[in-house]
Design an enzyme around this catalytic site. Structure first.
Site, PDB file in Angstrom:
ATOM      1  N   SER A   1       0.822  -1.208   0.000  1.00  0.00           N
ATOM      2  CA  SER A   1       0.000   0.000   0.000  1.00  0.00           C
ATOM      3  C   SER A   1       0.855   1.256   0.000  1.00  0.00           C
ATOM      4  O   SER A   1       0.381   2.316  -0.374  1.00  0.00           O
ATOM      5  CB  SER A   1      -0.938  -0.006   1.200  1.00  0.00           C
ATOM      6  OG  SER A   1      -0.211  -0.167   2.380  1.00  0.00           O
TER       7      SER A   1
ATOM      8  N   HIS B   1      -2.501  -2.882  -6.342  1.00  0.00           N
ATOM      9  CA  HIS B   1      -2.962  -2.532  -4.995  1.00  0.00           C
ATOM     10  C   HIS B   1      -4.482  -2.632  -4.914  1.00  0.00           C
ATOM     11  O   HIS B   1      -5.195  -1.780  -5.434  1.00  0.00           O
ATOM     12  CB  HIS B   1      -2.471  -1.105  -4.673  1.00  0.00           C
ATOM     13  CG  HIS B   1      -2.827  -0.621  -3.326  1.00  0.00           C
ATOM     14  ND1 HIS B   1      -2.974   0.707  -3.018  1.00  0.00           N
ATOM     15  CD2 HIS B   1      -3.071  -1.303  -2.166  1.00  0.00           C
ATOM     16  CE1 HIS B   1      -3.301   0.828  -1.751  1.00  0.00           C
ATOM     17  NE2 HIS B   1      -3.367  -0.372  -1.216  1.00  0.00           N
TER      18      HIS B   1
ATOM     19  N   GLU C   1      -5.381  -0.214  -7.879  1.00  0.00           N
ATOM     20  CA  GLU C   1      -4.363   0.754  -8.275  1.00  0.00           C
ATOM     21  C   GLU C   1      -3.188   0.008  -8.910  1.00  0.00           C
ATOM     22  O   GLU C   1      -2.638  -0.905  -8.302  1.00  0.00           O
ATOM     23  CB  GLU C   1      -3.925   1.472  -6.997  1.00  0.00           C
ATOM     24  CG  GLU C   1      -3.002   2.624  -7.144  1.00  0.00           C
ATOM     25  CD  GLU C   1      -3.021   3.469  -5.854  1.00  0.00           C
ATOM     26  OE1 GLU C   1      -2.825   2.910  -4.749  1.00  0.00           O
ATOM     27  OE2 GLU C   1      -3.233   4.692  -5.969  1.00  0.00           O
TER      28      GLU C   1
ATOM     29  N   ASN D   1      -3.205   6.102  -0.810  1.00  0.00           N
ATOM     30  CA  ASN D   1      -2.799   6.307   0.584  1.00  0.00           C
ATOM     31  C   ASN D   1      -2.103   7.646   0.816  1.00  0.00           C
ATOM     32  O   ASN D   1      -2.115   8.159   1.930  1.00  0.00           O
ATOM     33  CB  ASN D   1      -1.934   5.146   1.065  1.00  0.00           C
ATOM     34  CG  ASN D   1      -2.808   3.967   1.433  1.00  0.00           C
ATOM     35  OD1 ASN D   1      -3.928   4.157   1.900  1.00  0.00           O
ATOM     36  ND2 ASN D   1      -2.339   2.764   1.201  1.00  0.00           N
TER      37      ASN D   1
END
Ligand code: CAA
Length: 287
Positions: free
Chosen positions: A124, A145, A157, A195
């Site tokens: 992440s 991801h 992602e 993130n």
């Protein structure tokens, strides 16, 4: 070399935790044979239990039939031996969020997998380029991801490492779409798109609570009712796991500086062992 999704038969998943078991589940639902590997039999068994519960919810909600759920589960083989992934066309690693652990796994995968295999990490926040550098084939390594809960969340992602080959990126988009997901692409910068933006939002929610701006319920309501997100920052932190949020925040802080300082209360909660939904207590209490 051009990788084609049509040619994929077997998918390997390293790690049978929340994310790994979810990735195994959606791959099996999409019709792939899956090998799910963890280091202990107990972790593999827990992974199957998570999959069974999640498939059960999907049957209950009418998303899939009972026989589709049974067939999907039967397509997943559990193992503790990394060599059992040797015949897989693509591997998604979803082990601990620790750069040394991931580099060791990728170095081992490099020994075990055939030359055409695509090696993806579900990290992440960690660097794809650093993970890829543990192999002799950084062109075949990229970030894939997934979001938690994997069977429900639409987005994946795709992260482009410094040396990721163009055809590997293209393959990854097509593969994720074949799992019923929609993709976007990020360069290999700390936290990628999600993130990098989500963690400061969560930390600010925690600080707002700690500094007495509002009750935790009002902070979450303010954001769900006020900005139409499905969960407010405190509820979402509990859902993701406070340890995971802290670790991601620390990586962002290390790489990007003080604007990413983790909230004090996030650290204190993790130190107290209150990690969110998974331990029964985070910002909220779960029965
Ligand atoms: N497996 C299968 N199905 C599940 C499930 C699971 N684990 N969890 C929920 N569902 C299904 C439910 O059965 C239900 O299906 P129907 O609508 O067809 O009946 C549907 O999902 C909605 O679930 P609920 O009604 O129980 O609850 P909800 O409406 O509150 O939705 C949620 C739950 C989907 C988790 C929603 O609250 C949500 O989207 N929250 C935000 C989640 C999010 O942002 N995730 C990303 C976190 S960031 C991340 O993962 C990346 C990282 O690196 C940290």
């Amino acid at each position: 070399m051009t990788r084609k999704v049509d040619a994929v038969e077997r998918v390997g998943v390293v790690g049978a935790g929340t994310m790994g078991s979810g990735i195994a589940q959606v791959s099996a639902i999409a019709g792939y044979d899956v090998v799910m590997r963890d280091i202990e039999t107990e972790y593999v068994e827990n992974g199957f239990e998570t999959i069974e519960n999640s498939l059960g919810r999907q049957v209950e909600s009418g998303a899939i039939t009972e026989s589709e759920a049974e067939a999907a589960e039967a397509r997943i083989e559990g193992t503790t031996d990394l060599e059992d992934l040797a015949d897989c066309d693509v591997v998604v690693e979803a082990a601990l969020e620790d750069i040394d652990v991931k580099r060791d796994i990728f170095s081992d995968l490099d020994e075990v997998m055939n030359d055409e295999a695509v090696l993806a990490t579900n990290t992440s926040t960690l660097s794809i380029t650093t993970i890829a550098a543990a192999t002799e084939r950084p062109g075949s390594v990229l970030g894939l991801h997934f979001m938690n809960p994997v069977p429900v969340m639409k987005g994946v992602e795709v992260v482009n490492g410094e040396k990721t080959d163009g055809d590997v990126l293209e393959f990854a988009h097509a593969f994720a779409e074949d799992l019923g997901k929609e993709t976007w692409e990020s360069d290999d910068k700390p936290g990628f798109v999600t993130n990098r933006i989500l963690m400061p939002w969560i930390n600010e929610g925690i600080r707002a609570f700690d500094e007495g701006v509002a009750t935790k319920e009002d902070i979450d309501s303010g954001m769900t009712l006020g900005t139409n997100v499905p969960m407010g920052p405190l509820e979402l932190a509990d859902h993701i796991g406070l340890d995971i949020c802290l670790h991601a925040s620390e990586t962002l802080h290390e790489e990007l500086g003080d604007r990413y300082t983790p909230a004090y209360l996030l650290k204190r909660k993790v130190e107290a062992g209150d990690l969110g939904k998974k331990t029964g207590e985070g910002f909220y209490i779960y029965d």
